[in-house]
Motif scaffolding. Structure first.
Motif, PDB file in Angstrom:
ATOM      1  N   ALA A   1      17.582 -22.248  -0.677  1.00 55.08           N
ATOM      2  CA  ALA A   1      17.617 -23.232   0.130  1.00 55.08           C
ATOM      3  C   ALA A   1      18.269 -24.525  -0.454  1.00 55.08           C
ATOM      4  O   ALA A   1      18.871 -25.234   0.209  1.00 55.08           O
ATOM      5  N   ALA A   2      17.876 -24.811  -1.551  1.00 59.34           N
ATOM      6  CA  ALA A   2      18.175 -25.822  -2.233  1.00 59.34           C
ATOM      7  C   ALA A   2      19.646 -26.074  -2.352  1.00 59.34           C
ATOM      8  O   ALA A   2      20.189 -27.025  -2.307  1.00 59.34           O
ATOM      9  N   THR A   3      20.118 -24.728  -2.949  1.00 59.97           N
ATOM     10  CA  THR A   3      21.543 -24.791  -3.282  1.00 59.97           C
ATOM     11  C   THR A   3      22.540 -25.019  -1.896  1.00 59.97           C
ATOM     12  O   THR A   3      23.511 -25.846  -1.877  1.00 59.97           O
ATOM     13  N   GLY A  14      24.901 -28.946  -0.673  1.00 56.13           N
ATOM     14  CA  GLY A  14      26.276 -28.921  -0.094  1.00 56.13           C
ATOM     15  C   GLY A  14      26.238 -30.047   1.093  1.00 56.13           C
ATOM     16  O   GLY A  14      27.565 -30.342   1.508  1.00 56.13           O
ATOM     17  N   LEU A  15      25.215 -30.530   1.578  1.00 53.46           N
ATOM     18  CA  LEU A  15      25.376 -31.337   2.844  1.00 53.46           C
ATOM     19  C   LEU A  15      25.524 -33.024   2.310  1.00 53.46           C
ATOM     20  O   LEU A  15      25.054 -33.330   1.162  1.00 53.46           O
ATOM     21  N   GLY A  27      21.295 -29.320  -9.107  1.00 58.58           N
ATOM     22  CA  GLY A  27      22.134 -28.527  -9.481  1.00 58.58           C
ATOM     23  C   GLY A  27      23.750 -28.966  -9.741  1.00 58.58           C
ATOM     24  O   GLY A  27      24.568 -28.313 -10.591  1.00 58.58           O
ATOM     25  N   GLN A  28      23.981 -30.080  -9.033  1.00 57.03           N
ATOM     26  CA  GLN A  28      25.147 -30.760  -9.339  1.00 57.03           C
ATOM     27  C   GLN A  28      25.238 -31.964 -10.368  1.00 57.03           C
ATOM     28  O   GLN A  28      26.286 -32.458 -10.561  1.00 57.03           O
ATOM     29  N   ASP A  29      23.990 -32.114 -10.968  1.00 57.50           N
ATOM     30  CA  ASP A  29      23.842 -33.173 -11.956  1.00 57.50           C
ATOM     31  C   ASP A  29      24.498 -32.771 -13.457  1.00 57.50           C
ATOM     32  O   ASP A  29      23.860 -31.709 -13.786  1.00 57.50           O
ATOM     33  N   ARG A  30      25.432 -33.226 -13.919  1.00 56.99           N
ATOM     34  CA  ARG A  30      26.123 -32.561 -14.920  1.00 56.99           C
ATOM     35  C   ARG A  30      25.187 -32.856 -16.346  1.00 56.99           C
ATOM     36  O   ARG A  30      25.539 -32.217 -17.407  1.00 56.99           O
ATOM     37  N   HIS A  31      24.054 -33.440 -16.209  1.00 59.49           N
ATOM     38  CA  HIS A  31      23.098 -33.726 -17.463  1.00 59.49           C
ATOM     39  C   HIS A  31      21.973 -32.947 -17.325  1.00 59.49           C
ATOM     40  O   HIS A  31      21.068 -32.969 -18.272  1.00 59.49           O
ATOM     41  N   ALA A  32      22.199 -31.929 -16.291  1.00 62.94           N
ATOM     42  CA  ALA A  32      20.970 -31.002 -16.019  1.00 62.94           C
ATOM     43  C   ALA A  32      21.683 -29.569 -15.511  1.00 62.94           C
ATOM     44  O   ALA A  32      20.941 -28.638 -16.069  1.00 62.94           O
ATOM     45  N   PHE A  33      22.328 -29.606 -14.362  1.00 62.96           N
ATOM     46  CA  PHE A  33      22.883 -28.366 -13.971  1.00 62.96           C
ATOM     47  C   PHE A  33      21.615 -27.363 -13.421  1.00 62.96           C
ATOM     48  O   PHE A  33      21.556 -26.233 -13.755  1.00 62.96           O
ATOM     49  N   ASN A  36      14.731 -29.506  -5.064  1.00 61.74           N
ATOM     50  CA  ASN A  36      15.270 -30.641  -4.742  1.00 61.74           C
ATOM     51  C   ASN A  36      14.459 -31.437  -3.837  1.00 61.74           C
ATOM     52  O   ASN A  36      13.682 -30.518  -3.105  1.00 61.74           O
ATOM     53  N   LYS A  37      14.432 -32.678  -3.928  1.00 60.10           N
ATOM     54  CA  LYS A  37      13.433 -33.227  -2.946  1.00 60.10           C
ATOM     55  C   LYS A  37      14.365 -34.409  -2.011  1.00 60.10           C
ATOM     56  O   LYS A  37      15.551 -34.805  -2.310  1.00 60.10           O
ATOM     57  N   CYS A  38      13.652 -34.640  -0.781  1.00 66.08           N
ATOM     58  CA  CYS A  38      14.432 -35.616   0.022  1.00 66.08           C
ATOM     59  C   CYS A  38      13.436 -36.380   0.450  1.00 66.08           C
ATOM     60  O   CYS A  38      12.242 -36.107   1.202  1.00 66.08           O
TER      61      CYS A  38
END
Length: 368
Positions: free
Chosen positions: A262-264, A268-269, A302-308, A211-213
């Motif tokens: 760490a990404a997972t 959650g934040l 991970g929460q994107d339902r088109h990717a997971f 994940n990116k910020c």
């Protein structure tokens, strides 16, 4: 900013290089030698990590001689180099594991295969960014093609696909390139059973997470001659890898990467808490006066339902042949599978996805 793919990884011989040139897309090279490494309190650390890299290489070499596959972390902790290292050296080794393996494959070291986790090939040459966005490639490839946007597929059968609104699209051949995470989720219903080897491959591979910020500031408040900023923070892997656009694009932008576990955790934040955590890391690196960003863009793949997830990796128990078993035709050639997860040499990459799609198209044409 590019929330997904950002770079052409290795320009020489890469199909994306040709596509970028044909699309007229500008590219700018980033350099891995333009890098700094910060300690927990912001102190500069010698970025020469050859000793730590040697311990990791030795651990993987020792694992090669074992009778069974194991995870990278298990191989490391069982190795002679790790057992003989002090706490400071071990921290450097864990940083190398995160920056070169977990960040690269989106895979936790406790699950990444020691035998086959790095069984991917690379193109030579520089890695380059797209100042105008990676979507220039997709836009170029989409010219003249009938593309249905917001048309979510819920079912696939020989000769047609079923959409979420209840309609269907008929097709002589179907190329299925959905991410591995979507295949594993069962959200798409296949009207007929798939080949057992394909189902086994789907279960064996794992979906990684990176994940990116993206943070934009009112000015450049960090060294403007570096592309990469590493941080040996209090927790290995958390906000440990950063890219700066100051040198390449003269833009006051930083992107913080979190991979695997760490990404997972960071997913959650809330957006606010994610930016606060990123800023806390930056102030640990550059001092308490480091300013807050003016804007942010945050991914949660991970929460994107088109990717997971972000892209696939070889977990313990996977083999390079697993991807070959996932790729190719099923249902007597009425459906073909492609995408990065099906590319044995170039999994986890946009160029691997492109090459797999071309292979599927050539296979369909050859049997037409």
């Amino acid at each position: 900013m590019d929330l997904g793919a950002s770079w052409i990884h290795g320009q020489r011989g890469n199909p994306l290089t040709v596509l970028a040139r044909e699309a007229g897309a500008q590219v700018v090279a980033t350099r891995y030698d333009a890098a700094i490494l910060k300690g927990p309190s912001g102190r500069d650390i010698d970025p020469d990590l050859r000793g730590a890299e040697q311990i990791l290489r030795g651990a993987l070499a020792e694992a090669d001689g074992k009778s069974r596959d194991m995870s990278v972390l298990e191989a490391l902790q069982a190795s002679s180099g790790w057992r003989g290292a002090d706490e400071g050296v071990r921290r450097l080794v864990l940083y190398v594991v995160n920056s070169t393996l977990e960040q690269e494959y989106g895979a936790p070291a406790r699950q990444l295969s020691a035998w086959y986790g790095q069984e991917d090939a690379e193109f030579g040459g520089q890695d380059v960014l797209f100042p105008g966005g990676f979507d220039q490639i997709a836009a170029y490839l989409a010219r003249g093609i009938d593309i249905r946007l917001s048309a979510e597929v819920t079912g696939i059968a020989p000769g047609h696909v079923r959409l979420a609104d209840g309609s269907r699209i008929d097709a002589d051949a179907i190329v299925c390139t959905v991410p591995l995470g979507v295949l594993q989720s069962g959200r798409i219903r296949f009207a007929e059973p798939l080949a057992q080897k394909r189902l086994a491959a789907t279960r064996s591979l794992r979906m990684g997470l990176l994940n990116k910020c993206w943070l934009r500031f009112d000015g450049i408040h960090w060294p403007d001659d570096v592309d990469w900023i590493g941080w040996l923070g209090p927790r290995p892997g958390l906000w440990g890898e950063w890219v700066s656009l100051a040198r390449t694009l003269r833009a006051p932008v930083l992107v913080g990467f979190n991979a695997a576990d760490a990404a997972t955790e960071v997913e959650g934040l809330s957006d606010r808490d994610t930016v606060a955590a990123a800023l806390e890391a930056l102030r640990s690196m550059f001092g308490a006066r480091f300013p807050a960003p003016r804007a942010a863009q945050i991914t949660r793949w991970g929460q994107d339902r088109h990717a997971f997830g972000s892209y696939s990796y070889n977990a313990v128990g996977s083999r390079p042949s697993t991807r070959t078993e996932l790729a190719g035709p099923d249902w007597d050639g009425s459906i073909w599978f492609a995408g990065e997860a099906t590319s044995a040499p170039y999994f986890g990459t946009a160029h691997g996805a492109v090459l797999s799609g071309r292979a599927a198209a050539e296979g369909i044409l050859a049997t037409d």
